[in-house]
Design a protein around this motif. Sequence first.
Motif, short mmCIF file in Angstrom:
data_model
loop_
_atom_site.label_atom_id
_atom_site.label_comp_id
_atom_site.label_asym_id
_atom_site.label_seq_id
_atom_site.Cartn_x
_atom_site.Cartn_y
_atom_site.Cartn_z
N ARG A 84 0.88 -1.20 0.09
CA ARG A 84 0.06 0.04 -0.09
C ARG A 84 0.88 1.39 -0.06
O ARG A 84 0.36 2.51 -0.08
N ARG A 131 0.72 4.25 -2.45
CA ARG A 131 -0.71 5.00 -2.53
C ARG A 131 -0.86 5.89 -1.42
O ARG A 131 -1.91 6.34 -1.11
N GLN A 132 0.32 6.10 -0.46
CA GLN A 132 0.09 6.61 0.71
C GLN A 132 1.37 7.70 0.74
O GLN A 132 2.37 7.83 -0.24
N SER A 177 -5.81 3.86 6.05
CA SER A 177 -7.20 4.11 5.82
C SER A 177 -7.87 2.77 5.82
O SER A 177 -7.50 1.70 5.93
N HIS A 178 -9.38 2.99 5.81
CA HIS A 178 -10.06 1.81 5.83
C HIS A 178 -9.97 1.27 4.60
O HIS A 178 -10.06 -0.19 4.46
N SER A 179 -9.67 1.95 3.42
CA SER A 179 -9.54 1.41 1.99
C SER A 179 -8.32 0.59 2.18
O SER A 179 -8.15 -0.64 1.52
N ASP A 180 -7.08 0.96 2.69
CA ASP A 180 -5.74 0.14 2.78
C ASP A 180 -6.01 -0.92 3.63
O ASP A 180 -5.49 -2.16 3.26
N GLY A 198 -8.83 -2.62 4.03
CA GLY A 198 -9.54 -3.73 3.35
C GLY A 198 -8.67 -4.17 2.21
O GLY A 198 -8.93 -5.53 2.01
N ALA A 199 -7.80 -3.46 1.56
CA ALA A 199 -7.18 -4.18 0.44
C ALA A 199 -6.18 -5.14 0.83
O ALA A 199 -5.86 -5.98 0.25
N ASP A 203 -8.14 -8.31 1.87
CA ASP A 203 -8.46 -9.16 0.59
C ASP A 203 -7.46 -9.80 0.07
O ASP A 203 -7.61 -10.91 -0.27
N GLU A 245 -2.53 -3.15 -5.80
CA GLU A 245 -3.93 -3.04 -6.72
C GLU A 245 -3.38 -2.12 -7.93
O GLU A 245 -4.08 -0.97 -8.30
#
Length: 294
Positions: free
Chosen positions: A114, A117-118, A125-128, A130-131, A134, A169
């Motif tokens: 990640r 993307r930071q 974040s919640h998106s991080d 979650g990725a 997953d 991603e």
Amino acid sequence: MTTATQPAPRDDTALLSAHGLTLGFDGRTVVPSLDVAFARGTVTSVIGPNGCGKSTLLRGLGRLLRPQAGRVALDGGDLAGMSSRATAQRMSILPQTPHAPSGLTVGELVARGRHPRQRWYQQFSHSDEGAIADALAATDIADLAATPLEDLSGGQRQRAWISMILAQETELMLLDEPTTYLDLAHQVDVLELVRRLNQDMGRTVVMVLHDISLAARYSDVIIAMRDGRIVAEGPPSDVITPELLWEVFGLRAEVIQEPTEGRPHVVPLGAGSVKSAAAPGMRAGLQVMSEADA
């Protein structure tokens, strides 16, 4: 000499392409002036014997190896002119022998996917999260998140690295022998995952594989290399022919169609000299099986 069965995609349809790409190391040229293009939304497997330049090509495409000459283009733009962060947001690469600091856990490794993307001031974040979750679930190692990498088996470690690039991603994934150290069931799991990422999420994948049958089953395009050059490229049913594969690998085998999708499947019969012009007693239906890249 076998000729290419299908031309490389035009640049205006290619996500990744190379033009006059020359690669090597230790004063030796391994890949001389190669042109190739990879169409958006496809899965391409590069096959060839040990030392033919498969991994060198992938490293050059992924900016892990500086070209001696030529250029690599990502979506038409010169890859050499892009920042490392911008490149990592669009393209991920899994080398053949990746390395990580001692003591790093599986979860910490996957979280590194990640980082492109930071920003330095930004927390996860919640998106991080979650990725990462997953990615761990996709490779079936969520229960190993707190385990140090050095405590894993070779197959578990390989899945952890695959999880890291999944968490990244990116639209383009370069995979050098992604099934290394995996038993047959997990090899199929990884390649099924690659197919899902391609079909459901539109990921473009370029991978080096040593198993021709698996390459044929999971790829849209096969590129066969020998001595740093592309001998043929195209759909698996066109490329994996007895004549081409004897020329490239110097092995004989029966070729049959696997029953579910009609893809080529290899049953090896024996080896010969790759320097021979033809196999003694070679008959219709013979095919060779590839070796792992050095």
